[in-house]
Write an enzyme that holds these catalytic residues in place. Structure first.
Site, PDB file in Angstrom:
ATOM      1  N   CYS A  12      20.238 -23.627  -3.172  1.00  0.00           N
ATOM      2  CA  CYS A  12      21.459 -22.835  -3.465  1.00  0.00           C
ATOM      3  C   CYS A  12      22.818 -23.463  -2.740  1.00  0.00           C
ATOM      4  O   CYS A  12      22.674 -23.864  -1.641  1.00  0.00           O
ATOM      5  CB  CYS A  12      21.153 -21.440  -3.503  1.00  0.00           C
ATOM      6  SG  CYS A  12      21.074 -20.983  -1.523  1.00  0.00           S
ATOM      7  N   HIS A  44      15.545 -20.227   5.696  1.00  0.00           N
ATOM      8  CA  HIS A  44      14.180 -20.087   6.097  1.00  0.00           C
ATOM      9  C   HIS A  44      13.257 -21.205   5.514  1.00  0.00           C
ATOM     10  O   HIS A  44      12.500 -20.997   4.698  1.00  0.00           O
ATOM     11  CB  HIS A  44      13.633 -18.582   5.223  1.00  0.00           C
ATOM     12  CG  HIS A  44      14.256 -17.207   5.915  1.00  0.00           C
ATOM     13  ND1 HIS A  44      14.318 -16.263   5.617  1.00  0.00           N
ATOM     14  CD2 HIS A  44      14.280 -17.356   7.152  1.00  0.00           C
ATOM     15  CE1 HIS A  44      14.609 -15.391   6.285  1.00  0.00           C
ATOM     16  NE2 HIS A  44      14.647 -15.896   7.181  1.00  0.00           N
ATOM     17  N   CYS A 105      26.236 -16.402   3.841  1.00  0.00           N
ATOM     18  CA  CYS A 105      26.643 -16.703   2.330  1.00  0.00           C
ATOM     19  C   CYS A 105      27.353 -15.846   1.757  1.00  0.00           C
ATOM     20  O   CYS A 105      27.586 -14.689   2.214  1.00  0.00           O
ATOM     21  CB  CYS A 105      25.371 -16.635   1.418  1.00  0.00           C
ATOM     22  SG  CYS A 105      25.633 -16.786  -0.181  1.00  0.00           S
ATOM     23  N   HIS A 133      13.817  -7.571   6.520  1.00  0.00           N
ATOM     24  CA  HIS A 133      14.556  -9.033   6.324  1.00  0.00           C
ATOM     25  C   HIS A 133      15.518  -9.119   6.957  1.00  0.00           C
ATOM     26  O   HIS A 133      16.457  -7.964   6.987  1.00  0.00           O
ATOM     27  CB  HIS A 133      14.727  -9.305   4.756  1.00  0.00           C
ATOM     28  CG  HIS A 133      14.599 -10.484   4.562  1.00  0.00           C
ATOM     29  ND1 HIS A 133      16.219 -11.079   4.658  1.00  0.00           N
ATOM     30  CD2 HIS A 133      14.089 -11.734   4.147  1.00  0.00           C
ATOM     31  CE1 HIS A 133      16.340 -12.584   4.301  1.00  0.00           C
ATOM     32  NE2 HIS A 133      15.079 -12.909   3.737  1.00  0.00           N
ATOM     33  N   GLU A 135      18.541 -10.476   6.395  1.00  0.00           N
ATOM     34  CA  GLU A 135      19.442  -9.983   5.536  1.00  0.00           C
ATOM     35  C   GLU A 135      19.876  -8.603   5.140  1.00  0.00           C
ATOM     36  O   GLU A 135      21.036  -8.185   5.497  1.00  0.00           O
ATOM     37  CB  GLU A 135      19.479 -10.747   4.254  1.00  0.00           C
ATOM     38  CG  GLU A 135      20.522 -10.275   3.100  1.00  0.00           C
ATOM     39  CD  GLU A 135      20.122 -10.627   1.367  1.00  0.00           C
ATOM     40  OE1 GLU A 135      19.661 -11.669   1.456  1.00  0.00           O
ATOM     41  OE2 GLU A 135      20.553  -9.916   0.907  1.00  0.00           O
ATOM     42  N   THR A 172      20.080  -9.710  -2.082  1.00  0.00           N
ATOM     43  CA  THR A 172      20.640 -11.035  -2.986  1.00  0.00           C
ATOM     44  C   THR A 172      19.278 -11.480  -3.840  1.00  0.00           C
ATOM     45  O   THR A 172      19.445 -12.118  -4.788  1.00  0.00           O
ATOM     46  CB  THR A 172      21.242 -11.743  -2.244  1.00  0.00           C
ATOM     47  OG1 THR A 172      20.230 -12.292  -1.145  1.00  0.00           O
ATOM     48  CG2 THR A 172      22.561 -11.579  -1.746  1.00  0.00           C
ATOM     49  N   CYS A 200      21.821 -12.298  -6.308  1.00  0.00           N
ATOM     50  CA  CYS A 200      22.633 -13.460  -6.397  1.00  0.00           C
ATOM     51  C   CYS A 200      22.468 -14.146  -7.523  1.00  0.00           C
ATOM     52  O   CYS A 200      21.190 -14.233  -7.924  1.00  0.00           O
ATOM     53  CB  CYS A 200      23.092 -14.110  -5.254  1.00  0.00           C
ATOM     54  SG  CYS A 200      21.763 -15.607  -5.028  1.00  0.00           S
ATOM     55  N   SER A 228      10.307 -17.078   3.803  1.00  0.00           N
ATOM     56  CA  SER A 228      11.465 -17.323   2.669  1.00  0.00           C
ATOM     57  C   SER A 228      11.352 -16.014   1.497  1.00  0.00           C
ATOM     58  O   SER A 228      10.380 -16.380   0.692  1.00  0.00           O
ATOM     59  CB  SER A 228      11.791 -18.701   1.958  1.00  0.00           C
ATOM     60  OG  SER A 228      12.314 -18.504   0.838  1.00  0.00           O
ATOM     61  N   SER A 229      12.146 -15.132   1.439  1.00  0.00           N
ATOM     62  CA  SER A 229      11.909 -14.116   0.433  1.00  0.00           C
ATOM     63  C   SER A 229      12.130 -14.580  -0.772  1.00  0.00           C
ATOM     64  O   SER A 229      11.290 -14.407  -1.736  1.00  0.00           O
ATOM     65  CB  SER A 229      13.047 -13.130   0.756  1.00  0.00           C
ATOM     66  OG  SER A 229      13.331 -12.075  -0.199  1.00  0.00           O
TER      67      SER A 229
HETATM   68 FE1  F3S Z   1      21.410 -18.852  -1.416  1.00  0.00          FE
HETATM   69 FE2  F3S Z   1      23.196 -17.076  -1.039  1.00  0.00          FE
HETATM   70 FE3  F3S Z   1      21.855 -16.545  -3.076  1.00  0.00          FE
HETATM   71  S1  F3S Z   1      22.204 -18.127   0.283  1.00  0.00           S
HETATM   72  S2  F3S Z   1      19.780 -17.547  -2.258  1.00  0.00           S
HETATM   73  S3  F3S Z   1      23.448 -18.167  -2.835  1.00  0.00           S
HETATM   74  S4  F3S Z   1      22.682 -15.188  -1.521  1.00  0.00           S
END
Ligand code: F3S
Length: 289
Positions: A12, A44, A105, A133, A135, A172, A200, A228-229
């Site tokens: 991403c 992750h 991010c 987590h 985050e 997210t 996100c 990795s979530s």
């Molecule tokens: Fe990637 Fe940011 Fe979403 S790191 S998974 S774009 S919150």
């Protein structure tokens, strides 16, 4: 045998941006003789982290910093990972006078800011996500009165006071369907909860794409890190629609037995899985058939 990729998968922009920051920092001549640390796992995925270590990056863990057991010195460089960190860690790093590069991010930063603003406006925060987590730990550390629930079951146990105002925020990478159940419960029972969906865009399109693909293939391989979530969510979604779903980190995890009698093989990858890993796996699968 046909290999079909999900319409949206892999890196991403948040992960790509964090890796880009690392490359700029390490390639800057002014940093040649400096210690460059990454806070925890930048993203992750163990392959990405290993590659960065081979380039000379060191890792410093949050626990080490909090317990005063780190080796950080003035003018060292610390890069904050894509999922961000806690307010306390930022404070300690500033006190230590290290140079901070924040690769958090923008989506995560935005949730953090929203949380602080909503608390200032008098809202109590309900947060849906995994409390273990990084985050989530990082985001909620900026708040004062945050209740974290993993799912609707946990939320049902929370006493929501109808005389107070609440704001609901999300991790997210939350599963969209999980959020929909929560939304309908709250909307039907409480008018005093403002729901701000913070899943996100990258997560959302990847989840929709894996659902679509899982329905039309014989089996589906999800590629990504164990911690990795978003990868785990892709696996959960695909498993719901296709029992022949497997989660692997790299080509070494492939099992030839899975492929017997299978014709259409779907592939997706978590947001921190590099393209080169995906290609290696595709090549290995072609070799099986
Ligand atoms: Fe990637 Fe940011 Fe979403 S790191 S998974 S774009 S919150």
């Amino acid at each position: 045998m046909e290999i079909i990729r999900a319409k949206h998968m892999g890196f991403c922009f948040g992960v790509a941006g964090a890796i880009d920051i690392c490359q700029k920092v390490i390639n800057d001549k002014n940093n040649y003789n400096r210690n460059i640390y990454i806070l925890g796992m930048l993203v992750h995925n163990e392959h990405v982290v290993k590659k960065l270590e081979e380039q000379g990056f060191k890792t410093v863990k949050e626990e080490e910093i909090l317990q005063g057991k780190d080796n950080l010195n003035k003018n060292d460089i610390v890069i904050i990972r894509a999922h961000g960190t806690s307010e306390k860690i930022f404070e300690i790093l500033k006190e230590k006078q290290v140079e901070i590069y924040d690769a958090t991010c923008v989506f995560v930063t935005h949730i953090r800011k929203t949380l602080v603003e909503m608390e200032k406006k008098g809202y109590d925060i309900l947060f849906i996500g995994d409390k273990n987590h990084p985050e989530v730990k990082g985001i909620i550390s900026f708040g004062k009165n945050v209740t974290v629930c993993n799912d609707l079951e946990e939320l049902l146990k929370v006493e929501i006071d109808k005389n107070k105002k609440y704001c609901l925020l999300t991790q997210t990478t939350l599963n969209k369907k999980k959020l929909e159940k929560i939304k309908s419960y709250l909307e039907n029972n409480f008018q005093n909860v403002k729901i701000l969906d913070k899943i996100c865009g990258a997560t959302q399109v990847r989840q929709e794409a894996v659902e679509e693909l899982a329905k039309k293939v014989d089996m589906l391989i999800v590629i990504g890190g164990k911690t990795s979530s978003n990868t785990k969510k892709l696996y959960d979604i695909s498993s719901n629609f296709n029992p022949n779903t497997y989660l692997i980190q790299d080509e070494n995890d492939l099992n030839i037995e899975w492929f017997r009698g299978m014709n259409k093989i779907g592939i997706t990858a978590g947001a921190s899985t590099p393209e080169e890993i995906v290609i290696k796996i595709e090549n290995q699968i072609r070799g099986i058939h």
